[in-house]
Design a protein around this motif. Structure first.
Motif, PDB file in Angstrom:
ATOM      1  N   MET A  35      29.335  32.542  18.357  1.00  0.00           N
ATOM      2  CA  MET A  35      29.214  32.450  16.906  1.00  0.00           C
ATOM      3  C   MET A  35      29.054  30.989  16.478  1.00  0.00           C
ATOM      4  SD  MET A  35      32.006  33.637  14.015  1.00  0.00           S
ATOM      5  CE  MET A  35      32.173  35.233  14.769  1.00  0.00           C
ATOM      6  N   SER A  38      25.599  29.759  17.501  1.00  0.00           N
ATOM      7  CA  SER A  38      24.579  30.333  16.622  1.00  0.00           C
ATOM      8  C   SER A  38      24.566  29.638  15.265  1.00  0.00           C
ATOM      9  CB  SER A  38      24.819  31.837  16.427  1.00  0.00           C
ATOM     10  OG  SER A  38      24.584  32.528  17.623  1.00  0.00           O
ATOM     11  N   GLN A  39      25.741  29.326  14.735  1.00  0.00           N
ATOM     12  CA  GLN A  39      25.799  28.619  13.454  1.00  0.00           C
ATOM     13  C   GLN A  39      25.170  27.236  13.579  1.00  0.00           C
ATOM     14  OE1 GLN A  39      29.622  28.798  11.304  1.00  0.00           O
ATOM     15  NE2 GLN A  39      30.066  30.673  12.451  1.00  0.00           N
ATOM     16  N   ALA A  54      34.711  31.080  11.191  1.00  0.00           N
ATOM     17  CA  ALA A  54      35.207  31.685  12.426  1.00  0.00           C
ATOM     18  C   ALA A  54      36.509  32.428  12.125  1.00  0.00           C
ATOM     19  CB  ALA A  54      35.440  30.618  13.481  1.00  0.00           C
ATOM     20  N   SER A 107      22.590  36.815  20.383  1.00  0.00           N
ATOM     21  CA  SER A 107      23.786  36.803  19.548  1.00  0.00           C
ATOM     22  C   SER A 107      23.446  37.144  18.099  1.00  0.00           C
ATOM     23  CB  SER A 107      24.463  35.435  19.625  1.00  0.00           C
ATOM     24  OG  SER A 107      25.646  35.416  18.871  1.00  0.00           O
ATOM     25  N   GLY A 111      24.566  40.507  16.132  1.00  0.00           N
ATOM     26  CA  GLY A 111      25.264  40.406  14.838  1.00  0.00           C
ATOM     27  C   GLY A 111      24.571  41.196  13.760  1.00  0.00           C
TER      28      GLY A 111
END
Length: 116
Positions: A35, A38-39, A54, A107, A111
């Protein structure tokens, strides 16, 4: 009397050539770390630690950043007292072609599928 100046804060990073595939895969195997990566991949620039979304506490988030940094996936540096994070995408691409972009794409797709 003048006070001695404090040394600039630095963070140690492994050289990309020293990073093992196993370590990168273990770092990216955790959903919270994916996560974070990916951000960073979707951001317009570097991000401070406090700007990530998060589902974990600040201390746990620090642990996740450390794992990613030690695996060579991210680079951290200070701007004043703020710790910034940047994705080492070009270095990872040179060391493990296609790995990071594939993990980020999967990912994001995972999501989006989970949100539907």
């Amino acid at each position: 009397m003048t006070r001695p100046r404090a040394a600039a804060r630095t963070v140690a990073h492994p050289d990309a050539s020293e990073v093992a595939l196993q370590q990168v895969l273990e770092a990216l195997g955790d959903p919270v770390r994916r996560m974070l990566v990916s951000q960073l991949a979707r951001s317009d620039g570097d991000m401070s630690c406090g700007t990530f979304e998060a589902p974990v506490s600040a201390s746990t988030l620090t642990h996740h950043f450390n794992v990613l940094r030690e695996a060579g996936v991210i680079r951290q540096y200070y701007v004043g007292t703020t710790k910034m994070n940047t994705l080492r995408a070009d270095e990872m691409e040179g060391r493990f072609p296609g790995l990071l972009s594939s993990v980020v794409a999967a990912s994001v797709a995972e999501g989006e599928a989970g949100a539907a």
